[in-house]
Design a protein around this motif. Sequence first.
Motif, PDB file in Angstrom:
ATOM      1  N   VAL A 134      13.431  27.412  60.249  1.00  0.00           N
ATOM      2  CA  VAL A 134      13.291  28.661  61.491  1.00  0.00           C
ATOM      3  C   VAL A 134      14.441  28.060  62.101  1.00  0.00           C
ATOM      4  CG1 VAL A 134      11.906  29.232  62.921  1.00  0.00           C
ATOM      5  CG2 VAL A 134      11.109  28.069  61.799  1.00  0.00           C
ATOM      6  N   GLY A 135      15.522  28.991  62.293  1.00  0.00           N
ATOM      7  CA  GLY A 135      17.181  29.565  63.489  1.00  0.00           C
ATOM      8  C   GLY A 135      18.113  28.206  62.132  1.00  0.00           C
TER       9      GLY A 135
ATOM     10  N   TRP B 110      14.024  31.210  69.115  1.00  0.00           N
ATOM     11  CA  TRP B 110      12.840  30.582  68.513  1.00  0.00           C
ATOM     12  C   TRP B 110      11.587  29.954  69.099  1.00  0.00           C
ATOM     13  CZ3 TRP B 110      14.751  33.468  64.850  1.00  0.00           C
ATOM     14  CH2 TRP B 110      16.268  33.118  64.691  1.00  0.00           C
TER      15      TRP B 110
ATOM     16  N   ARG C 178       9.407  24.478  66.496  1.00  0.00           N
ATOM     17  CA  ARG C 178       9.872  26.191  66.435  1.00  0.00           C
ATOM     18  C   ARG C 178       9.141  26.095  65.184  1.00  0.00           C
ATOM     19  NH1 ARG C 178      14.756  23.746  66.655  1.00  0.00           N
ATOM     20  NH2 ARG C 178      15.272  23.291  64.884  1.00  0.00           N
TER      21      ARG C 178
ATOM     22  N   HIS D  85      16.889  26.559  72.066  1.00  0.00           N
ATOM     23  CA  HIS D  85      16.495  26.866  71.059  1.00  0.00           C
ATOM     24  C   HIS D  85      15.225  28.240  71.712  1.00  0.00           C
ATOM     25  CE1 HIS D  85      17.224  24.113  68.474  1.00  0.00           C
ATOM     26  NE2 HIS D  85      16.374  22.964  69.116  1.00  0.00           N
TER      27      HIS D  85
END
Length: 448
Positions: free
Chosen positions: A90-91, A435, A124, A432
């Motif tokens: 994720v990200g 996310w 995340r 972040h």
Amino acid sequence: MSQKLKVVTIGGGSSYTPELLEGFLKRYHELPVSELWLVDVEDGQEKLDIIHALCQRMVEKAGVPMKVFKTLDRRQALQGADFVTTQLRVGQLDAREKDERIPLSHGYLGQETNGAAGLFKGLRTIPVIFDIIKDVQEICPDAWVINFTNPAGMVTEAVYRHTNFKRFIGVCNIPVGMKMFITDVLKLTEKDELSIDLFGLNHMVFLRDVLVNGQSRFAELLDGVASGKLTANSVKNIFDLPFSEGLIRSLNLLPCSYLLYYFKQKEMLAIEMGEYYKGGARAQVVKKVEKQLFELYKDPDLNVKPKELELRGGAYYSDAACEVINAIYNDKQTEHYVNIPHHGHIDNIPADWAVEMTAILGRDGAKPHARITHFDEKVLGLIYTIKGFEVAASQAAISGEFNDVLLALNLSPLIHSDRDAEILARELILAHEKWLPNFASTIEKLKQ
């Protein structure tokens, strides 16, 4: 199981996918995958296209009747799936770079599965894995989910603690690397039968016995590693920095390489700080390797997995993933090293913990190995500490509450100040934001 064998890989645009496919092609005679669906997100479209084209060339070269599909529509892909593998980030690598650099900027280890960086990768990832599980329960409830997404231990803990989905197995390549190391240093051949007693948590496992053709060769292995006489050729990243002879002999166990973060904190931090001051972080190395790999993958004449893929730290994971699928599909009752709940099988830890250990796999999933019913008391304190961190982390991922993040950080043995925990929590949550949808109200408060 249906005659048609359908595997769905979420994170299909990953540079590891050719290795996964190679594993399926190698085993096609006993694991006849008829459809492999590669699923990714919009940001990963370009990589997905490149990987899909390479996979089609590999299938063509192998001459097997397997179809490879690509899609951004996960729900469409899951129709009729028998196995779902998850290997997502994720990200992507930009998020990993923040995970590493922000803790290092405050003098803390930034590592993908432990400490502050591991926590934020978990925050995340866990909600996304939960979304996938919801879809699986609705669309293909009999499918098994084989997870390779890090932090694998934290993710497995969260799934078994906070959902009612039972067909979930966490897989890691560290035990595979350890097995290759043992095969190499003990000079074993294909005829030799190797069985390993491995226990602990993900990225925190210990070997306590090694049986070759039913005979223990652990003392010889331990002595060789402790004295430095045994060194492996095949696995590059197992003992980068050797553990001290005194540690190995006093434990009378062989720790996996990730335990360097606990037994050599000072040295590991010094190495990482040195890299950080030179402007580097592991994510940047990985980005470079990825870039080179995708350049290779684009070559229309390439129709095999390139050797260069083995430079990635997760190399060989596909063998673990394919073997787990193979064991379930063919009810093999064979030995594997996986993340699963032990349901009270281990007598000196809480019954509801998910652990990483030697297990026997077959049609009904993974059962802890009968030989291991007790975790070694010498390392139980460390295991309890890290499990406390994992449990708190999975709670924070669900609640999106600042205090839950603080609790997890303060419980990590890699964070040495409650004040720094607050600074790290604040900076990483804001970094972040994109996310961490669960943290919307927390983020709003932090911005005031």
